[in-house]
Scaffold this active site. Structure first.
Site, PDB file in Angstrom:
ATOM      1  N   LYS A 185       0.887  -1.188  -0.041  1.00  0.00           N
ATOM      2  CA  LYS A 185      -0.023  -0.020  -0.064  1.00  0.00           C
ATOM      3  C   LYS A 185       0.823   1.339   0.079  1.00  0.00           C
ATOM      4  O   LYS A 185       1.530   1.361   0.965  1.00  0.00           O
ATOM      5  CB  LYS A 185      -0.768  -0.072   1.199  1.00  0.00           C
ATOM      6  CG  LYS A 185      -1.877   1.149   0.933  1.00  0.00           C
ATOM      7  CD  LYS A 185      -2.629   1.826   2.098  1.00  0.00           C
ATOM      8  CE  LYS A 185      -1.935   2.634   2.988  1.00  0.00           C
ATOM      9  NZ  LYS A 185      -1.767   4.091   1.998  1.00  0.00           N
ATOM     10  N   GLY A 238       6.768   4.660   8.354  1.00  0.00           N
ATOM     11  CA  GLY A 238       6.150   5.978   8.290  1.00  0.00           C
ATOM     12  C   GLY A 238       6.254   6.512   9.783  1.00  0.00           C
ATOM     13  O   GLY A 238       7.257   6.437  10.362  1.00  0.00           O
ATOM     14  N   SER A 239       5.135   7.231  10.340  1.00  0.00           N
ATOM     15  CA  SER A 239       5.412   8.076  11.500  1.00  0.00           C
ATOM     16  C   SER A 239       5.354   6.965  12.654  1.00  0.00           C
ATOM     17  O   SER A 239       4.637   5.651  12.569  1.00  0.00           O
ATOM     18  CB  SER A 239       4.054   9.200  11.487  1.00  0.00           C
ATOM     19  OG  SER A 239       2.988   8.174  11.614  1.00  0.00           O
ATOM     20  N   THR A 240       5.818   7.589  13.785  1.00  0.00           N
ATOM     21  CA  THR A 240       5.993   6.962  15.156  1.00  0.00           C
ATOM     22  C   THR A 240       4.555   6.511  15.447  1.00  0.00           C
ATOM     23  O   THR A 240       4.207   5.533  15.995  1.00  0.00           O
ATOM     24  CB  THR A 240       6.752   7.242  16.135  1.00  0.00           C
ATOM     25  OG1 THR A 240       8.147   7.495  15.600  1.00  0.00           O
ATOM     26  CG2 THR A 240       6.768   6.677  17.416  1.00  0.00           C
ATOM     27  N   GLY A 243       2.996   3.860  13.678  1.00  0.00           N
ATOM     28  CA  GLY A 243       3.514   2.529  14.021  1.00  0.00           C
ATOM     29  C   GLY A 243       2.808   2.026  15.307  1.00  0.00           C
ATOM     30  O   GLY A 243       2.815   0.916  15.430  1.00  0.00           O
ATOM     31  N   GLU A 260       9.835   0.872  10.487  1.00  0.00           N
ATOM     32  CA  GLU A 260      10.874   2.124  10.403  1.00  0.00           C
ATOM     33  C   GLU A 260       9.936   3.185  10.480  1.00  0.00           C
ATOM     34  O   GLU A 260       9.266   3.548   9.842  1.00  0.00           O
ATOM     35  CB  GLU A 260      11.203   1.932   8.898  1.00  0.00           C
ATOM     36  CG  GLU A 260      12.059   0.494   8.604  1.00  0.00           C
ATOM     37  CD  GLU A 260      13.307   0.495   9.025  1.00  0.00           C
ATOM     38  OE1 GLU A 260      13.832   1.577   9.844  1.00  0.00           O
ATOM     39  OE2 GLU A 260      13.984  -0.565   8.828  1.00  0.00           O
ATOM     40  N   CYS A 294      13.654  10.460   6.660  1.00  0.00           N
ATOM     41  CA  CYS A 294      13.514   9.778   8.231  1.00  0.00           C
ATOM     42  C   CYS A 294      14.761  10.292   8.748  1.00  0.00           C
ATOM     43  O   CYS A 294      14.902  10.345  10.084  1.00  0.00           O
ATOM     44  CB  CYS A 294      12.943   8.596   8.339  1.00  0.00           C
ATOM     45  SG  CYS A 294      13.836   7.438   7.136  1.00  0.00           S
ATOM     46  N   GLU A 393       9.995  15.583  15.621  1.00  0.00           N
ATOM     47  CA  GLU A 393      10.176  15.513  14.071  1.00  0.00           C
ATOM     48  C   GLU A 393       9.520  16.587  13.251  1.00  0.00           C
ATOM     49  O   GLU A 393       8.276  16.367  13.350  1.00  0.00           O
ATOM     50  CB  GLU A 393      10.013  14.097  13.602  1.00  0.00           C
ATOM     51  CG  GLU A 393      10.476  13.481  12.242  1.00  0.00           C
ATOM     52  CD  GLU A 393      10.092  12.525  11.750  1.00  0.00           C
ATOM     53  OE1 GLU A 393       8.989  12.057  11.704  1.00  0.00           O
ATOM     54  OE2 GLU A 393      11.093  11.812  10.950  1.00  0.00           O
TER      55      GLU A 393
END
Ligand code: NAD
Length: 490
Positions: A185, A238-240, A243, A260, A294, A393
């Protein structure tokens, strides 16, 4: 801006790829694809809901169970992966145009970095199928005990918008090498190269169902994929925050997960460094890909004796970047991904100033570039490590430059972060270089270099930057189960 010319690259089926067929969403819904350098809608792609995701996952399940893929002779699988690499190389021009239309990043970077790294990744993993072996284990008693490396099964792979093709390659190539079936995706902002990759997979002769692409947003398509009970493993970049959500969802079926996630990487200059090189390294470390990386070296620590000199050098180098038309060969700095993202970046810059940092350069929309989502390379200085802009971030072109005195102090500052994806340091002293590299809590440390990746070198995060290592031999472990077989010899 020459979007009309580039639109020729869009003459391929911009549909999802499920079970070897290009298809629309069952409900017929679509989402727009926007060119970030002009804000224009360039095309639409399907919005996959649960039923579409279900079709893709079932197709992947079928091909893992009937042995057409997992049981394929490994040498044949290697040939297929090499063919995919060759096709990507042969279609590099079209892929580069599509990636630029989707992301607004400079096409020269796509041609020089994204595409070659993608090809290298497929070639590297093309060598692995015939080398994935187990061990014989010297157990007690009269037994022959050995291990087998088997595919995990159906793998859901969810990727972000900053390096759409390369992020997909990092996940797809090892998963296929290990004999898994994939449902990929892409991000809703950048679906085009994933769909084009599907066309190339079909041309390469991959069995139907081995590689599927579903398009849509995270909330609808991503959630349906993550929750599907027939998905064995989720590989996410992607973003934390997302995640964390994926980990929670995966718990329901104990799905395998690799993540990641975000970063706030420290980039350190010691006063004995080769300063001109270090300054170029720092500028590339934060402004390459508009800072939408990142790994971006967004916290820049400079030792006090060279602080002023480095700060002036950074400001001068930032001003030399060529901002503008991503399709122009001389452009080195393109547009940000969206208006929302540009606003977010700008809010962080204002916040940095409110919290006491000085705005050295940037901090605005470049004059004459108000069409599209451009933002100037920005340097904030004189702040400290506890400011919001040092902790969170930004994922944009904003560096915060902070002075330090001693090695012990900078190690503590660098490690004082919830993230641990990468770090860089510049010094001519070998002992300092390796001692600091060991002390830093980060998945990758570059010494007198920055932002380097290679298909053979593992990559991943410490702390809230995620877990699991992609690339290299370790990247294969994410896509294999280990089975131990005991045979009695009595
Ligand atoms: P994001 O987390 O918003 O989205 C990433 C992907 O997840 C997209 O495809 C999105 O559609 C999907 N998604 C969103 N919500 C979901 C949900 N609830 N369930 C399932 N899927 C969902 O991130 P982004 O804005 O696309 O990318 C920026 C982030 O990615 C940054 O934090 C950046 O640091 C990180 N990133 C990390 C790496 C790395 O290797 N560590 C590489 C690139 C980007």
């Amino acid at each position: 801006m020459a979007v009309t010319v580039q639109k020729e690259a869009l003459s391929f089926p911009r549909q999802m790829f499920i079970d070897g067929q290009f298809v629309d969403a069952l409900g017929g819904e679509t989402l727009p694809v926007i060119y970030p350098a002009s804000g224009e809608e360039i095309c639409r792609v399907p919005l996959a809901r649960e039923a579409d995701v279900d079709r893709a996952v079932r197709a992947a399940r079928r091909v893992t169970e009937d042995g057409r893929w997992g049981q394929m002779n490994p040498h044949q699988r290697e040939r297929l992966l090499h063919r995919i690499a060759d096709l990507i190389e042969a279609h590099a021009e079209t892929l580069a145009i599509l990636e630029t239309l989707d992301t607004g990043k400079p096409i020269r970077d796509v041609k020089r970095i994204d595409i070659p790294l993608t090809v290298q990744c497929f070639r590297y993993y093309a060598g692995w199928p015939s080398k994935l072996k187990g061990d014989t284990i010297p157990v007690r008693g009269q037994f022959l005990t050995y291990t087998l490396r088997e595919p995990v099964g159906v793998v859901a792979q969810i990727v972000p918008w900053n390096f759409p093709l390369y992020m997909a390659a990092i996940k797809v190539a090892p998963a296929l090498a290990a004999g898994n079936a994939v449902v990929l995706k892409p991000s809703k902002e950048t679906p085009l190269t994933a769909l084009y990759l599907a066309k190339l997979m079909a041309e390469a002769g991959l069995p139907d169902g081995v590689f599927n692409v579903v398009t849509g947003d995270g909330k609808t398509t991503g959630t349906a994929l993550v929750r599907h009970p027939e998905v064995d493993k989720i590989a996410f970049t992607g973003s934390t925050a997302v995640g964390q959500e994926i980990m929670r969802e995966a718990a329901a079926h104990i799905k395998r997960v690799s993540l990641e996630l975000g970063g706030k990487s420290p980039h350190i200059i010691f006063s004995d460094a080769d300063l001109p090189q270090a300054i170029q390294g720092i500028v590339g470390g934060i402004f390459y890909n508009q800072g939408e990386v990142c790994l971006a070296g967004s916290r820049v620590f400079v030792q006090k004796p060279v602080y002023e000199e480095v700060l002036n050098g950074l400001a001068a180098a930032a001003k030399q970047l060529k901002i503008g038309d991503p399709f122009a060969e001389e452009t080195t700095f393109g547009a940000l991904i969206s208006e929302d993202h540009r606003k977010k970046v700008d809010r962080y810059v204002q916040l940095g100033v409110e919290e006491g940092a000085a705005l050295v350069t940037g901090g605005r929309i470049p004059p004459g570039l108000d069409r599209g989502y451009y933002y100037e390379p920005t340097i904030l200085a004189g702040g400290h490590n506890r400011m919001t802009v040092a902790r969170e971030e930004i994922f944009g072109p904003v560096a915060l430059v902070i002075p330090f005195e001693t090695t012990e102090e900078v190690i503590a500052l660098a490690n004082e972060s919830q993230y641990g994806l990468a770090a860089g340091l510049w010094t001519r002293d070998v002992s300092t270089a390796h001692n600091v590299a060991r002390a830093l809590r980060a998945g990758t440390v570059w010494i007198n270099a920055y932002n380097l990746l290679d298909a053979a070198a593992p990559f991943g995060g410490y702390k809230m930057s995620g877990f699991g290592r992609e690339l290299g031999e370790e990247g294969l472990e994410l896509y294999t189960e280990l089975k131990t077989v005991w045979t009695s010899l009595r």
